[in-house]
Write a protein that holds these residues in place. Sequence first.
Motif, mmCIF file in Angstrom:
data_model
loop_
_atom_site.group_PDB
_atom_site.id
_atom_site.type_symbol
_atom_site.label_atom_id
_atom_site.label_comp_id
_atom_site.label_asym_id
_atom_site.label_seq_id
_atom_site.Cartn_x
_atom_site.Cartn_y
_atom_site.Cartn_z
ATOM 1 N N LEU A 105 0.811 -1.271 0.100
ATOM 2 C CA LEU A 105 -0.075 0.096 -0.015
ATOM 3 C C LEU A 105 0.866 1.240 0.074
ATOM 4 O O LEU A 105 0.647 2.264 -0.832
ATOM 5 C CB LEU A 105 -0.828 -0.060 1.189
ATOM 6 C CG LEU A 105 -2.275 -0.858 1.252
ATOM 7 C CD1 LEU A 105 -2.959 -0.528 2.633
ATOM 8 C CD2 LEU A 105 -3.010 -0.065 0.146
ATOM 9 N N VAL A 106 1.654 1.314 0.856
ATOM 10 C CA VAL A 106 2.595 2.507 0.979
ATOM 11 C C VAL A 106 3.602 2.779 -0.649
ATOM 12 O O VAL A 106 3.517 3.878 -0.876
ATOM 13 C CB VAL A 106 3.862 2.330 2.148
ATOM 14 C CG1 VAL A 106 4.802 3.217 2.033
ATOM 15 C CG2 VAL A 106 3.144 2.070 3.685
ATOM 16 N N HIS A 157 1.927 4.611 -3.181
ATOM 17 C CA HIS A 157 2.480 5.973 -3.432
ATOM 18 C C HIS A 157 3.652 6.234 -3.656
ATOM 19 O O HIS A 157 3.940 7.669 -4.090
ATOM 20 C CB HIS A 157 1.814 6.593 -1.957
ATOM 21 C CG HIS A 157 0.288 6.489 -1.540
ATOM 22 N ND1 HIS A 157 -0.653 6.987 -2.085
ATOM 23 C CD2 HIS A 157 -0.075 5.567 -0.311
ATOM 24 C CE1 HIS A 157 -1.845 6.443 -1.478
ATOM 25 N NE2 HIS A 157 -1.395 5.712 -0.536
ATOM 26 N N GLN A 158 4.637 5.504 -3.392
ATOM 27 C CA GLN A 158 5.726 5.698 -3.591
ATOM 28 C C GLN A 158 6.656 4.785 -4.464
ATOM 29 O O GLN A 158 7.727 4.258 -4.125
ATOM 30 C CB GLN A 158 6.482 5.778 -1.971
ATOM 31 C CG GLN A 158 6.004 6.785 -1.000
ATOM 32 C CD GLN A 158 6.463 6.629 0.214
ATOM 33 O OE1 GLN A 158 7.453 5.884 0.337
ATOM 34 N NE2 GLN A 158 5.857 7.010 1.420
ATOM 35 N N GLU A 162 2.151 7.366 6.001
ATOM 36 C CA GLU A 162 2.614 7.135 4.651
ATOM 37 C C GLU A 162 1.293 6.557 3.814
ATOM 38 O O GLU A 162 1.476 6.277 2.652
ATOM 39 C CB GLU A 162 3.635 6.044 4.747
ATOM 40 C CG GLU A 162 4.940 6.431 5.115
ATOM 41 C CD GLU A 162 6.059 5.421 5.242
ATOM 42 O OE1 GLU A 162 7.061 5.436 4.368
ATOM 43 O OE2 GLU A 162 6.017 4.407 5.995
ATOM 44 N N LEU A 163 0.088 6.595 4.464
ATOM 45 C CA LEU A 163 -0.921 5.964 3.689
ATOM 46 C C LEU A 163 -2.068 7.028 3.837
ATOM 47 O O LEU A 163 -2.062 8.046 4.409
ATOM 48 C CB LEU A 163 -1.515 4.825 4.551
ATOM 49 C CG LEU A 163 -0.532 3.582 4.497
ATOM 50 C CD1 LEU A 163 -1.142 2.527 5.308
ATOM 51 C CD2 LEU A 163 -0.276 2.984 3.134
ATOM 52 N N GLU A 189 -7.195 4.176 3.722
ATOM 53 C CA GLU A 189 -6.034 2.925 3.612
ATOM 54 C C GLU A 189 -5.789 2.707 5.165
ATOM 55 O O GLU A 189 -5.484 1.613 5.504
ATOM 56 C CB GLU A 189 -4.945 3.210 2.974
ATOM 57 C CG GLU A 189 -5.245 3.311 1.374
ATOM 58 C CD GLU A 189 -3.842 3.648 0.676
ATOM 59 O OE1 GLU A 189 -3.866 3.537 -0.741
ATOM 60 O OE2 GLU A 189 -3.062 4.426 1.046
ATOM 61 N N ILE A 207 -5.943 -0.950 6.316
ATOM 62 C CA ILE A 207 -5.022 -1.848 6.849
ATOM 63 C C ILE A 207 -4.917 -2.240 8.301
ATOM 64 O O ILE A 207 -4.628 -3.139 8.635
ATOM 65 C CB ILE A 207 -3.454 -1.290 6.418
ATOM 66 C CG1 ILE A 207 -2.316 -2.125 6.445
ATOM 67 C CG2 ILE A 207 -3.239 -0.099 7.218
ATOM 68 C CD1 ILE A 207 -2.459 -3.499 5.629
ATOM 69 N N LEU A 251 -3.904 11.986 2.114
ATOM 70 C CA LEU A 251 -2.927 11.463 3.055
ATOM 71 C C LEU A 251 -3.261 12.185 4.507
ATOM 72 O O LEU A 251 -3.901 13.262 4.596
ATOM 73 C CB LEU A 251 -1.424 12.044 2.631
ATOM 74 C CG LEU A 251 -1.007 11.035 1.293
ATOM 75 C CD1 LEU A 251 0.526 11.934 0.878
ATOM 76 C CD2 LEU A 251 -0.907 9.690 1.867
#
Lengths: 247, 266, 310
Positions: free
Chosen positions: B26-27, B30-31, C94-95, C99, C103, C135
């Motif tokens: 998931l992270v 975005h990256q 970071e999500l 999300e 998660i 975000l």
Amino acid sequence: MQYRRTFRASLFGSFGIPALFLTAMGLGLGGYVDRSADAVLQGVSYLQFLAPGLLASSVMQTGSFEATFPILGGLQWNKIFHAMVATPLRARDVAIGNILWIALRLTLVGSIFALVIVAFGASRSPLIVLAVPVAVLTGLAFATPIMAFTATQRTPDRFAALFRFGTTPLFLFSGTFFPIESLPSFLQPVAWLSPLWHGVAVCRALMLGTIGNEPVLAVIHIGILAAIATVGAVLAVRTIDGRLVKG
Amino acid sequence: MTALRITPMFAFGSRRALRMVERNLLVYKHQWLGLLSGFFEPFFYLLSIGFGLGRLVGDVAGPGGQTIPYALFVAPALLAASAMNGAVVESTFNFFFKLNYDKTFASILTTPMSPADISLGELAWALMRGAIYTVGFLGVMVVFGLVRSPLILLTVPGALLIGFAFATVGMAATSFMRTWQDFDLIQLVILPLFLFSGTFFPIDAMPEGVRLLIQLTPLYHGVDLLRTLSVGVVGPDTLVHVAYLTVMGLLGLAVVSRRLDKLLLK
Amino acid sequence: MDDAAPLILARHLTKRFGAFTAVDGVDFEVAPGEAFGFLGPNGAGKTSTMRMIGCTSPISDGELTILGMDPRRQGADIRARLGVVPQHDTLDNELTVRENLIIYGRYFGLPRAECQRRADELLEFVQLSDRGKDLVEPLSGGMKRRLTIARSLINEPDVMLLDEPTTGLDPQARHLVWDRLYRLKQRGVTLVLTTHYMDEAEQLCDRLVVMDKAKIVAEGSPRQLIERYSTKEVAEFRFPAGVQETLDGQFDGLGDRIERLPDRVLAYADDGEAVVIAARDRGLHPETVLVRRSTLEDVFLRLTGRSLIE
């Protein structure tokens, strides 16, 4: 990220890393180079060829690092810099103070590295004494523009890319490990765009004692480095000022 | 202090660990650029050291005594070194930081996820990432004509094995760490391994004693394993390398599983 | 589970960090459906207690049973049924907002589709539906808190543990959080919370314990505590700087009890207005006078001699 700092401060980091690199790459790998590449290096041993490159590169890497995490830390995480401008200090004083502090650290790192090089007998000329300030100038030519960039960032997310696509390739392709004449000919002019290459070239000329051969070129190299460092410093003052005043 | 969670060995197979992989996927949605960029570092090194410096070095003696171009000599070593570095950074600095300071991981610990789930999941992810990079690196080797044998495909599991061995020992070492300063020791070990394990030059030129010493260290086995596979000269040595790294990884795992409670400081 | 059995039962619960005792042999129980609070100043041992209940900190001594289970052996099973809102936001930066919820549900082993369904429902509940794709970082403090609360609900917990749920929020954001918590309570979710705000304790808690210096010093409903340890009303007198020190003895006998704070004098009585009149009759000339109802702040002052917020 604190660990990198304490690590750098440790004795091992300061003396050990240069010694290990000079032993492995200069002496170990250098033995193979000296056997086959005499023509390319024109009678210079690989150790002597490599040492100035490593000197300039390691100061450059320290400068790049010091202009990222510690500066962002002061601006973003512990807000030390904000506390400073609450006193009579102005934002530009904070910026200039940080640049001077980095210059001091670079001088220390460069001097220790130079001592190790001398201990390895890897410098042909006593002019290595002048190579240290040149290396510091090289480091500042990286530190000041990076500092200007850091002041525009809120998180360290982009630093990894900066190191990966900025400092690391420059470290690898700026004549540190092999003369840029070994690069494909169309790539060689590109080296002029690398601040590190200018620093490596002057340090190498000083330490091999060949500086007298092309003094004008050396002055041009130094002029370019000084120009980059100065423009970077002006930008850094401006971005830090913007950040601290606007919050 | 009593152990908070009794986590026997089988917990290492917990499916919950996979949730950490899921989080990382998931992270990286975005990256993805960051994930991609990890591939470039070994690639840059190969270009610089393998080809740039390689022109000065010329040919060197490879496995089985045959002479090979320096780029072919150093490429699998760079792969082995990056497998080691990736595993060590993940299992020491990152691992310590995540379990002790990172608030994201603190919040995950309030769910049924255990420290073992988190650490194993992060490790699995690190290894997967490493495998992706390895495949990319092999692609570059193919493009540059550095392939001599189909056995080179086995460098993918080979690099995974190196990662596994260093990661479990790294985690075991981390369970003894108390402060950031303790991690200086890890650098003290890793850098000499990186420079002297036959990575950049054959160890044959070394004095006898030094050579024997190097042959006892793990990265030497990793480097030589990948090198023999790349060149296609496998023999009893190859098995010794595999056995060494497997035993090292299992020993690390055994220590970690006994000291899991120590990973929780509070 | 039998309704009468307590959801959480602590006997002589103790937490030590080396030589320092953070929680010193406390006893309490929490009944199903109850809103139970730990009220006390910073450093009283509230967070340590909460972390032991949350099975993220091993207990040093005593007994603790949560949902009929033992945290020493069944930590993961207990955590599966808790919803934790920690003191500081621990969102995954970071999500995205949505999300973060999904998660988190996955950590509890919920199927992905179920996580998505609950995430949308919870975003609705905490009024963040329009921020789902953003975000986390740009969210305001109040929004982050609401998202943290939503996150803690993803596993439909039996018990919610809220550590200082509204500390650091502006009044409007606090009221929104309180409102959501109140709705959860109405749905039968058991709430366990810590706070050093007496208004929060009064708003939310059916029953609370007052903690000070690692121990429980009183227990009861907010109303019971006030009745037991304070009077119905309080008269507050403020004097010009330097005057208060010269008034030794002049308050004696005004009301049931007198507290002299550095900046004001409190007179406790069931009829505050009468005290004010009596003071005027004695020739006292305060700068300002305020008559108000007793609060938990007064209870705490009575029990410990100190203010909740220092």
